[in-house]
Design an enzyme around this catalytic site. Sequence first.
Site, mmCIF file in Angstrom:
data_model
loop_
_atom_site.group_PDB
_atom_site.id
_atom_site.type_symbol
_atom_site.label_atom_id
_atom_site.label_comp_id
_atom_site.label_asym_id
_atom_site.label_seq_id
_atom_site.Cartn_x
_atom_site.Cartn_y
_atom_site.Cartn_z
ATOM 1 N N LYS A 98 0.845 -1.211 0.000
ATOM 2 C CA LYS A 98 0.000 0.000 0.000
ATOM 3 C C LYS A 98 0.876 1.254 0.000
ATOM 4 C CE LYS A 98 -1.762 2.879 2.792
ATOM 5 N NZ LYS A 98 -1.730 4.112 1.971
ATOM 6 N N GLY A 134 7.009 4.800 8.304
ATOM 7 C CA GLY A 134 6.201 6.002 8.487
ATOM 8 C C GLY A 134 6.385 6.552 9.878
ATOM 9 N N SER A 135 5.343 7.177 10.386
ATOM 10 C CA SER A 135 5.443 7.845 11.685
ATOM 11 C C SER A 135 5.447 6.832 12.828
ATOM 12 C CB SER A 135 4.274 8.811 11.863
ATOM 13 O OG SER A 135 3.055 8.105 11.811
ATOM 14 N N THR A 136 6.091 7.217 13.909
ATOM 15 C CA THR A 136 6.114 6.363 15.097
ATOM 16 C C THR A 136 4.695 6.164 15.630
ATOM 17 O OG1 THR A 136 8.363 6.995 15.619
ATOM 18 C CG2 THR A 136 7.041 6.205 17.459
ATOM 19 N N GLU A 137 3.888 7.211 15.511
ATOM 20 C CA GLU A 137 2.498 7.150 15.967
ATOM 21 C C GLU A 137 1.735 6.023 15.255
ATOM 22 O OE1 GLU A 137 0.645 10.735 14.738
ATOM 23 O OE2 GLU A 137 -1.138 10.469 15.989
ATOM 24 N N GLY A 176 3.127 3.618 13.563
ATOM 25 C CA GLY A 176 3.855 2.376 13.840
ATOM 26 C C GLY A 176 3.291 1.659 15.068
ATOM 27 N N CYS A 229 13.559 10.515 7.359
ATOM 28 C CA CYS A 229 13.453 10.004 8.731
ATOM 29 C C CYS A 229 14.781 10.170 9.467
ATOM 30 C CB CYS A 229 13.014 8.554 8.712
ATOM 31 S SG CYS A 229 13.897 7.578 7.514
HETATM 32 P P1 NDP Z 1 1.966 8.132 8.354
HETATM 33 O O1 NDP Z 1 2.723 7.335 9.314
HETATM 34 O O2 NDP Z 1 0.561 8.484 8.669
HETATM 35 O O3 NDP Z 1 1.930 7.435 6.908
HETATM 36 C C1 NDP Z 1 2.793 6.406 6.473
HETATM 37 C C2 NDP Z 1 1.982 5.310 5.789
HETATM 38 O O4 NDP Z 1 1.092 4.725 6.736
HETATM 39 C C3 NDP Z 1 1.097 5.814 4.658
HETATM 40 O O5 NDP Z 1 1.002 4.835 3.656
HETATM 41 C C4 NDP Z 1 -0.240 5.970 5.355
HETATM 42 O O6 NDP Z 1 -1.327 5.948 4.488
HETATM 43 C C5 NDP Z 1 -0.238 4.769 6.259
HETATM 44 N N1 NDP Z 1 -1.159 4.870 7.379
HETATM 45 C C6 NDP Z 1 -1.657 5.980 7.979
HETATM 46 N N2 NDP Z 1 -2.484 5.649 8.996
HETATM 47 C C7 NDP Z 1 -2.513 4.303 9.030
HETATM 48 C C8 NDP Z 1 -3.191 3.358 9.845
HETATM 49 N N3 NDP Z 1 -3.984 3.754 10.822
HETATM 50 N N4 NDP Z 1 -2.982 2.046 9.612
HETATM 51 C C9 NDP Z 1 -2.164 1.631 8.627
HETATM 52 N N5 NDP Z 1 -1.522 2.485 7.807
HETATM 53 C C10 NDP Z 1 -1.678 3.792 8.015
HETATM 54 O O7 NDP Z 1 2.766 9.454 8.047
HETATM 55 P P2 NDP Z 1 2.173 10.859 7.556
HETATM 56 O O8 NDP Z 1 2.093 10.793 6.084
HETATM 57 O O9 NDP Z 1 0.915 11.226 8.268
HETATM 58 O O10 NDP Z 1 3.310 11.837 8.017
HETATM 59 C C11 NDP Z 1 3.270 12.309 9.348
HETATM 60 C C12 NDP Z 1 4.623 12.292 9.975
HETATM 61 O O11 NDP Z 1 5.141 10.975 9.988
HETATM 62 C C13 NDP Z 1 5.684 13.070 9.228
HETATM 63 O O12 NDP Z 1 5.603 14.436 9.488
HETATM 64 C C14 NDP Z 1 6.915 12.442 9.769
HETATM 65 O O13 NDP Z 1 7.204 12.970 11.034
HETATM 66 C C15 NDP Z 1 6.536 10.990 9.902
HETATM 67 N N6 NDP Z 1 6.960 10.200 8.726
HETATM 68 C C16 NDP Z 1 8.052 9.413 8.851
HETATM 69 C C17 NDP Z 1 8.503 8.731 7.747
HETATM 70 C C18 NDP Z 1 9.700 7.850 7.818
HETATM 71 O O14 NDP Z 1 10.337 7.623 6.780
HETATM 72 N N7 NDP Z 1 10.031 7.291 8.947
HETATM 73 C C19 NDP Z 1 7.877 8.856 6.432
HETATM 74 C C20 NDP Z 1 6.689 9.659 6.439
HETATM 75 C C21 NDP Z 1 6.288 10.309 7.551
HETATM 76 P P3 NDP Z 1 -1.863 7.300 3.815
HETATM 77 O O15 NDP Z 1 -0.709 8.210 3.632
HETATM 78 O O16 NDP Z 1 -2.384 6.815 2.557
HETATM 79 O O17 NDP Z 1 -2.895 7.847 4.724
#
Ligand code: NDP
Length: 532
Positions: free
Chosen positions: A229, A282-285, A287, A339
């Site tokens: 995804k 993605g985000s720790t939140e 995660g 990140c």
């Molecule tokens: P997210 O963690 O929300 O997004 C990363 C991925 O997770 C996307 O594909 C997103 O889908 C998906 N996702 C979101 N919510 C859920 C869920 N509840 N269950 C499963 N998958 C989910 O990052 P954001 O795009 O909101 O960015 C926010 C912050 O996260 C950034 O400002 C940064 O601090 C951090 N981040 C860290 C990254 C890294 O490389 N470690 C990369 C990106 C962000 P979708 O986008 O389609 O909603």
Amino acid sequence: MGPLADLHRKRRVTEPHPQLKGIGTVSTASLEIPEIQPSPRIQSFLSGAKQLLIGGQWRNAASGETFPVFNPATGETIAKVAAGDAVDIDAAVRAARAVFDDPKHAWNRMTPSQRGRIIWKIGDLLLENLEEFAELESLDNGKPVGVAQVADVPLSADIFHYMAGWATKIEGNTIPISVPYAPRAEFHAFTLREPIGVVGQIIPWNFPLLMAAWKLGPVLATGNTVVLKPAEQTPLTALRLGELIQEAGVPDGVVNIVTGFGETAGAPLAAHEGVDKIAFTGSTEVGKMIVQAAGSNLKKVTLELGGKSPNIVFKDNENLDATIAGAASAIFFNHGQCCCAGSRLYVEQAVFDDVVSGVAEAARKIKLGPGLAKGTEMGPLVSDEQLQRVTGYLNAGQEAGANIVAGGQQRGDRGYFVSPTVIQDTREDMSIVREEIFGPVVVVDPFEDIEEIITRSNDTPYGLAAGIWTRDISKAHRVARRLRAGTVWVNCYNIFDSAMPFGGYKQSGWGREMGHEVLDLYTETKAVCIGL
Ligand code: NDP
């Protein structure tokens, strides 16, 4: 829908970060944004239906819904993409499961060598289509096309080439055993390394193609099947990659791609009981939500999460100009949307003023513009949500008493541009020092003592990366050992290689991407013991 349904917190675009909403106002400075038309090849790709890849077929979402994808330089819609949801995720997982569970399926009958050659071909096809992928990535994500040409696409191709070689080298061991209650018996004991099964992969928007490649390379090398995804902001290069994967000869149903939102596609994938492993970046939140969702069937989990990486400049620098350039690039590369960005710059007091003014000057010189415009060195942030988030942090920092040395402004009246920003006079308890901003914003602070700076560097819930700048080899090694981070760069930063593992300590994640370490996370070990 899985157990995550109640937990979803995902904000849609235009909602500022809740804790930062309404504090102060970041000023807007002008920025000329030229109109740039994508090439006819990209226009033709964008005009076609952007569908889901399930079981080798491109199809609309079961709901028929689509969602818009924006050009972050203008805010204009560039494509409409299928909005997959739980129904499509379920279909994709079933397709991946059907392949994995069928011992007669072409994927399972293929020799490792044949598999390796197909994976190699994906790398070749990426290089053959480098210009197209770079342009598409630049348009969708906002990064300068030149950066995508020299970094994103070649690195993506390289991970497929690297993983192609591993397909034939996934080996177990023979084990001499000494069973105390069977002293006279003889055994032949050995291990097999087997694919885990159906893997779910959820990736972010900062390096859309590269994250897909880092994830799919090891999946294919180890013989798993997958549902990927992509992020809602940047699904386009993953969809084009899906076409190349088919062209390379990966059998139908091995790689399935479902575009959609985190709450409605990502969450059901993480919770799906037909998925054996979930890999998330993605985000720790989010995660943490993935970990909870994975509890449904105790699927394996790997996580590559956020960071607030310290970058430490010692005064014993031979070439301070090179260090300043390195420190600026550590934070400003990819607009700080990394990140592992070197977002906390700690400088030994004796060279503090020189380094701060040097990094501030570098920040002021960076040319902002659309990723596809000639000469652009930094593009827009990826989305309005990120713009709100980053400017919210800038407001919060100033409210708390920090001072902006360079940048600190939103730029232009359309698109999502922010000036590269250097902030000083911070305290360790400020949100701009503790939290991941994920934008071109660096906080700089002086230090005097090596023990002090090691303690301060490690005083973070994160542990993804760190930088050290010194000519003292002994100091470099001693500090590198003490830093609690998955990667430590010395006299360099943001150096990635397919052979070098990448991942986080503490709340920066579980497991590693790349290198041979990642293969352990995509295989089960089976012990076989034969009585002779
Ligand atoms: P997210 O963690 O929300 O997004 C990363 C991925 O997770 C996307 O594909 C997103 O889908 C998906 N996702 C979101 N919510 C859920 C869920 N509840 N269950 C499963 N998958 C989910 O990052 P954001 O795009 O909101 O960015 C926010 C912050 O996260 C950034 O400002 C940064 O601090 C951090 N981040 C860290 C990254 C890294 O490389 N470690 C990369 C990106 C962000 P979708 O986008 O389609 O909603």
